[in-house]
Design an enzyme around this catalytic site. Sequence first.
Site, PDB file in Angstrom:
ATOM      1  N   SER A   1      22.897  -0.886 -58.348  1.00 23.30           N
ATOM      2  CA  SER A   1      23.592   0.074 -57.486  1.00 23.30           C
ATOM      3  C   SER A   1      22.734   0.455 -56.291  1.00 23.30           C
ATOM      4  O   SER A   1      23.233   0.689 -55.202  1.00 23.30           O
ATOM      5  CB  SER A   1      23.890   1.364 -58.233  1.00 23.30           C
TER       6      SER A   1
ATOM      7  N   HIS B   1      28.458  -5.691 -57.340  1.00 23.49           N
ATOM      8  CA  HIS B   1      28.343  -4.284 -57.724  1.00 23.49           C
ATOM      9  C   HIS B   1      29.681  -3.776 -58.238  1.00 23.49           C
ATOM     10  O   HIS B   1      30.598  -3.516 -57.455  1.00 23.49           O
ATOM     11  CB  HIS B   1      27.840  -3.454 -56.534  1.00 23.49           C
TER      12      HIS B   1
ATOM     13  N   GLU C   1      31.784  -4.533 -54.928  1.00 24.20           N
ATOM     14  CA  GLU C   1      31.063  -4.832 -53.691  1.00 24.20           C
ATOM     15  C   GLU C   1      30.325  -6.154 -53.917  1.00 24.20           C
ATOM     16  O   GLU C   1      29.516  -6.270 -54.838  1.00 24.20           O
ATOM     17  CB  GLU C   1      30.072  -3.721 -53.354  1.00 24.20           C
TER      18      GLU C   1
ATOM     19  N   ASN D   1      27.856   3.782 -52.007  1.00 27.98           N
ATOM     20  CA  ASN D   1      26.900   4.833 -52.358  1.00 27.98           C
ATOM     21  C   ASN D   1      26.186   5.389 -51.135  1.00 27.98           C
ATOM     22  O   ASN D   1      25.749   6.536 -51.138  1.00 27.98           O
ATOM     23  CB  ASN D   1      25.909   4.323 -53.411  1.00 27.98           C
TER      24      ASN D   1
END
Length: 658
Positions: free
Chosen positions: A410, A431, A443, A481
């Site tokens: 992540s 991801h 992702e 994120n």
Amino acid sequence: MDEAIRFSETVSARLEDGVLVVTLNNPPVNAISADMRAGLLDAVRQANSDQNVRALVITGAGKAFIGGADIREFGQPATEPTLPTVVEAIEGSGKQIVAAINGAALGGGLEIALACHHRVAGSAATLGLPEVKLGIVPGAGGTQRLPRLTGVVKAVELISSGRTVTARDALSLGIVDEVADDPVKGAISAARDQSAKLPRRTGALAVPAEDPKAIEDGAAKALSRARGSEAAIEAVRLVRSAGERSLADGLSDERATFLRLRDSDQAKALRHVFFAERAAAKVSGLEGVEPRKVEIVGVVGSGLMGSGIAVAALDAGYRVIVVEQTDEAAAKGLDRITGLLDRALKSGRIDEAGRSGRLERLSVGSSMEALAAADLVIEAVFDDLQVKSELFEKLGRIVRPETVLATNTSYLDPDAIAAVTSFPERVCGLHFFSPANVMRLVEVVRCARTAPDVLATGLAFARRLKKLPVVCGVCEGFIGNRIFSAYRREAEFLVEDGASPQEIDAAMENYGFAMGPFAVFDLAGLEIAWARRKRQAATRDPSERYVEIADRLCEMGRFGQKTGRGWYTYPDGKRTVDPEVTALIDACRAAKGIVPRQIAAAEIASRLLSAMAAEGNALLKEGIAERASDIDLVLINGYGFPAYRGGPMYVSQQGTHS
Ligand code: 3H9
């Protein structure tokens, strides 16, 4: 009438022994354009007055029957003949009209089929009224005709969710009359058999009587899922009313509602999302690049993430090899995966055969060497650079020379992980979002050295999992994120400035998020962001604004919901404002000499959305995201951003924050 006739650019027909087989041909999905409507109406009218024609069949060329109204025409005024006119002509035809549903029959496509007098579906056909996903209701009779075939309860569920069904399910629901391997052949023979009979008009059928309580419960359930979607709310109302008034009244209300919603902000935003999803599939540098063949998928780690990925791969039909460090951990992993499959069985998403088929394709063990058979290996171990690097080094010695390696990190730098192998070109990031077997977003990280066919393999794999892959470059946190960090930062600024966490949560929930930011922080746990802040402390610009409240919470052992306390407290699991946190916030403000002020919900939403868009613009500038709409998709599919708002980049382009 000639044997081969052209009614318009997209509509042609041939006469087969008295049956006029009308074929709609508007690649790639036979969307209903103005030309198609005109051609189809012409075909029906001419056939009705042609004594050589005993009956008609309507079918689609290529893979789709009809993919729905042409969404690109929605921004323009409707031109004659409109779809309701065409549908009315089909249903009202004195000659039998049979739909040969060779593939997807969606939206207006299903509405055309519902107006036909008999429906034969090919076994691979999919049927549905997905209009609510575009912020509209069906506009050519779907809300009035479907309940006449399925009953109100089923129609409410199908139309308010926009869900599609298979041909087999459509048969058991009464939406189609037959399923055939060759639907055109089946439809021609049905048309011949029934040509002497009176057409069975769906609109003339009575809505089947049902238990009023079942209707009430079904509607309540659909409305609770609608969460701010005006289209879903209107769809429920229209379907319920089908049994209570005449077809003509129902149709005219439906049409007015469709036209009003078509021009609404929600519909415009959802059209943006629809085209954003198609655009995301077009990745620069991958034109004409073939993905590598993947049949066996290796997953290292069987925690929450690894087991979710394994189940997603099993669902997609792959053979899956899961590897853990010890036999004990492997046994626990197998339990976790079996648990997920049992839950799917219980909810009816899979059947007993589906469960055992998946388990047959699965092996779970503690020998890394088993991964020599895998075409793609995804690591889903603890997010620590040392751990992941050692793993990749080891994997590099085990896997075959063509195997693709993917990291599910992540926050770590996948380039650093790739660098420990002698083949960084075969490494990419995948991801997933938790729970990985449910969440649609992946992702797909293009690392500095990732080869084009390796990236294409990651994309093809995610697509086969029925996920939405979005390509991004390498940066801390990737697209999602990174933006979430900016969102968190701004949310904390707002707290320091005077808004309470609960006011901020309420403002964002009111905006359309399923949960406000502080509820999400508590759910996800506060410790990962804390660890990151500590990592960054040494290099942080001292003149940068920094809010210490979250650090103090972590120092107090308040790591969120799992510890029973975070930004909120959770007596009996119920999120509750904690005076201790309120006092802490007051003290932190006072320590900085900040006099708190009332912040209105609109300003809260506007500041948080602007922070997201600003970070998104930075990602575009850095080349991490290829296009603004990719960023919108990440936030909508991974972070609960309301789809009907279009995403933070779309909102900022429109200049509408509230
Ligand atoms: C409606 O019908 C309203 C009515 O009730 C009332 C009217 C009065 N229009 O998805 P793909 C394009 S609302 C225009 O990759 P697949 C798409 O943009 C409509 N274009 O293919 C893409 O273009 P490009 C209700 C459309 O094989 C290309 O086709 N219908 C439309 O993976 C390929 O698309 C829907 O919501 C359209 N309707 O999947 C169905 N549909 O190549 C929407 C597709 O330039 N469509 N395009 O990027 C789908 O769900 C899928 O496209 C389908 C095929 C399952 C059909």
